[in-house]
Enzyme design. Sequence first.
Site, PDB file in Angstrom:
ATOM      1  N   GLN A  94      45.818  41.700  37.270  1.00 17.84           N
ATOM      2  CA  GLN A  94      45.434  43.055  37.659  1.00 17.84           C
ATOM      3  C   GLN A  94      44.161  43.006  38.490  1.00 17.84           C
ATOM      4  O   GLN A  94      43.724  44.020  39.027  1.00 17.84           O
ATOM      5  CB  GLN A  94      45.167  43.904  36.408  1.00 17.84           C
ATOM      6  CG  GLN A  94      46.362  44.040  35.499  1.00 17.84           C
ATOM      7  CD  GLN A  94      45.965  44.646  34.156  1.00 17.84           C
ATOM      8  OE1 GLN A  94      45.916  45.853  33.995  1.00 17.84           O
ATOM      9  NE2 GLN A  94      45.663  43.798  33.190  1.00 17.84           N
ATOM     10  N   HIS A 112      47.730  44.642  41.500  1.00 19.53           N
ATOM     11  CA  HIS A 112      46.881  45.764  41.919  1.00 19.53           C
ATOM     12  C   HIS A 112      46.220  45.514  43.279  1.00 19.53           C
ATOM     13  O   HIS A 112      45.212  46.137  43.599  1.00 19.53           O
ATOM     14  CB  HIS A 112      45.820  46.058  40.857  1.00 19.53           C
ATOM     15  CG  HIS A 112      46.390  46.653  39.599  1.00 19.53           C
ATOM     16  ND1 HIS A 112      45.679  46.773  38.424  1.00 19.53           N
ATOM     17  CD2 HIS A 112      47.611  47.175  39.340  1.00 19.53           C
ATOM     18  CE1 HIS A 112      46.446  47.339  37.502  1.00 19.53           C
ATOM     19  NE2 HIS A 112      47.630  47.581  38.024  1.00 19.53           N
TER      20      HIS A 112
HETATM   21  N1  APR Z   1      36.337  37.285  27.659  1.00 15.65           N
HETATM   22  C1  APR Z   1      37.510  37.887  27.309  1.00 15.65           C
HETATM   23  N2  APR Z   1      37.709  39.203  27.353  1.00 15.65           N
HETATM   24  C2  APR Z   1      36.683  39.978  27.778  1.00 15.65           C
HETATM   25  C3  APR Z   1      35.448  39.434  28.163  1.00 15.65           C
HETATM   26  C4  APR Z   1      35.297  38.020  28.097  1.00 15.65           C
HETATM   27  N3  APR Z   1      34.151  37.418  28.442  1.00 15.65           N
HETATM   28  N4  APR Z   1      34.625  40.455  28.526  1.00 15.65           N
HETATM   29  C5  APR Z   1      35.334  41.584  28.367  1.00 15.65           C
HETATM   30  N5  APR Z   1      36.575  41.306  27.907  1.00 15.65           N
HETATM   31  C6  APR Z   1      37.673  42.228  27.600  1.00 15.65           C
HETATM   32  C7  APR Z   1      37.214  43.574  27.110  1.00 15.65           C
HETATM   33  O1  APR Z   1      37.059  43.530  25.696  1.00 15.65           O
HETATM   34  C8  APR Z   1      38.368  44.481  27.531  1.00 15.65           C
HETATM   35  O2  APR Z   1      39.367  44.542  26.521  1.00 15.65           O
HETATM   36  O3  APR Z   1      38.347  42.485  28.807  1.00 15.65           O
HETATM   37  C9  APR Z   1      38.932  43.761  28.760  1.00 15.65           C
HETATM   38  C10 APR Z   1      38.633  44.453  30.086  1.00 15.65           C
HETATM   39  O4  APR Z   1      39.258  45.705  30.098  1.00 15.65           O
HETATM   40  P1  APR Z   1      39.165  46.695  31.341  1.00 15.65           P
HETATM   41  O5  APR Z   1      37.741  46.809  31.785  1.00 15.65           O
HETATM   42  O6  APR Z   1      39.878  47.928  30.974  1.00 15.65           O
HETATM   43  O7  APR Z   1      39.927  45.913  32.503  1.00 15.65           O
HETATM   44  P2  APR Z   1      41.486  45.807  32.789  1.00 15.65           P
HETATM   45  O8  APR Z   1      42.265  45.816  31.535  1.00 15.65           O
HETATM   46  O9  APR Z   1      41.669  44.663  33.722  1.00 15.65           O
HETATM   47  O10 APR Z   1      41.756  47.154  33.581  1.00 15.65           O
HETATM   48  C11 APR Z   1      43.047  47.400  34.045  1.00 15.65           C
HETATM   49  O11 APR Z   1      42.357  49.361  35.217  1.00 15.65           O
HETATM   50  O12 APR Z   1      40.788  50.454  36.554  1.00 15.65           O
HETATM   51  C12 APR Z   1      41.994  49.797  36.514  1.00 15.65           C
HETATM   52  O13 APR Z   1      43.107  48.823  38.320  1.00 15.65           O
HETATM   53  C13 APR Z   1      42.038  48.610  37.429  1.00 15.65           C
HETATM   54  O14 APR Z   1      43.158  46.498  37.152  1.00 15.65           O
HETATM   55  C14 APR Z   1      42.348  47.458  36.501  1.00 15.65           C
HETATM   56  C15 APR Z   1      43.045  48.137  35.345  1.00 15.65           C
END
Ligand code: APR
Length: 236
Positions: A94, A112
């Site tokens: 993503q 994405h």
């Molecule tokens: N190691 C593992 N996981 C981690 C770490 C780390 N160091 N730091 C953060 N996380 C986890 C968080 O706990 C959270 O569950 O990564 C996740 C990030 O979540 P989001 O910020 O929601 O990102 P994502 O799931 O990729 O978002 C999906 O949303 O805004 C849209 O298009 C955008 O592709 C994106 C989509």
Amino acid sequence: MAAMNAIRNIVILTGAGISAESGIDTFRSEGGLWEQHRVEDVATPEAFARDPDLVLRFYDMRRESIQTKLPNPAHEALARLDRQWTGGLLIVTQNVDDLHERAGARRVLHMHGEHLNAWCTACDTRSRWTGPLIDRPECPACRSRALRPDVVWFGEMPYRMDEIYRALREADLFVSIGTSGAVYPAAGLVQGARELGIATLELNLEPSQGSHWFQETRLGRASAIVPEWIDEMLNP
Ligand code: APR
């Protein structure tokens, strides 16, 4: 996880959490703001129509910033898996950064879109783009000044879903890494995997919203738990 050595085809979904330790902000952190902006002010087609300069400037900043970041051990471990895994593999990300590729992974699908692409809304050509878009440069293909970030915004259709579902139907294992499970259709892939009866594993800092769908969840930083899991896969 049971019977890892019976696994041949793998689909891996990655999210912002895998790039967090490279210094790229995740989306849903405390406060719900993304780089001081509400997501709907910068990451929707409506926002782009209303205030294109704000949106282009925002993505110009992100595009410039990711080019200063480096892959971390989680990206590197996935690239190692890609090189050494002789079965099927698809890394569905993503993320719009290019850290999987810069670590050396090849079997990567950006559902994405990509920061380092510009999409011409006049001729529908995508061009590699590393510089700014704010000054409305010409499309290299048709010379129109109609380039936008090649990033899938809220309300737009993610790319290549048919290829993703095809790979999932052939997979024996679905792994989700560093994603909150808040955004569909990516968040629904685990349910699809369960319906197909394949093994499911989650690697994340904390349980995601869809955590209960996974047969196994391992919690920790991606830079630690991803290389560990990949060592298990490559040395069963
Ligand atoms: N190691 C593992 N996981 C981690 C770490 C780390 N160091 N730091 C953060 N996380 C986890 C968080 O706990 C959270 O569950 O990564 C996740 C990030 O979540 P989001 O910020 O929601 O990102 P994502 O799931 O990729 O978002 C999906 O949303 O805004 C849209 O298009 C955008 O592709 C994106 C989509």
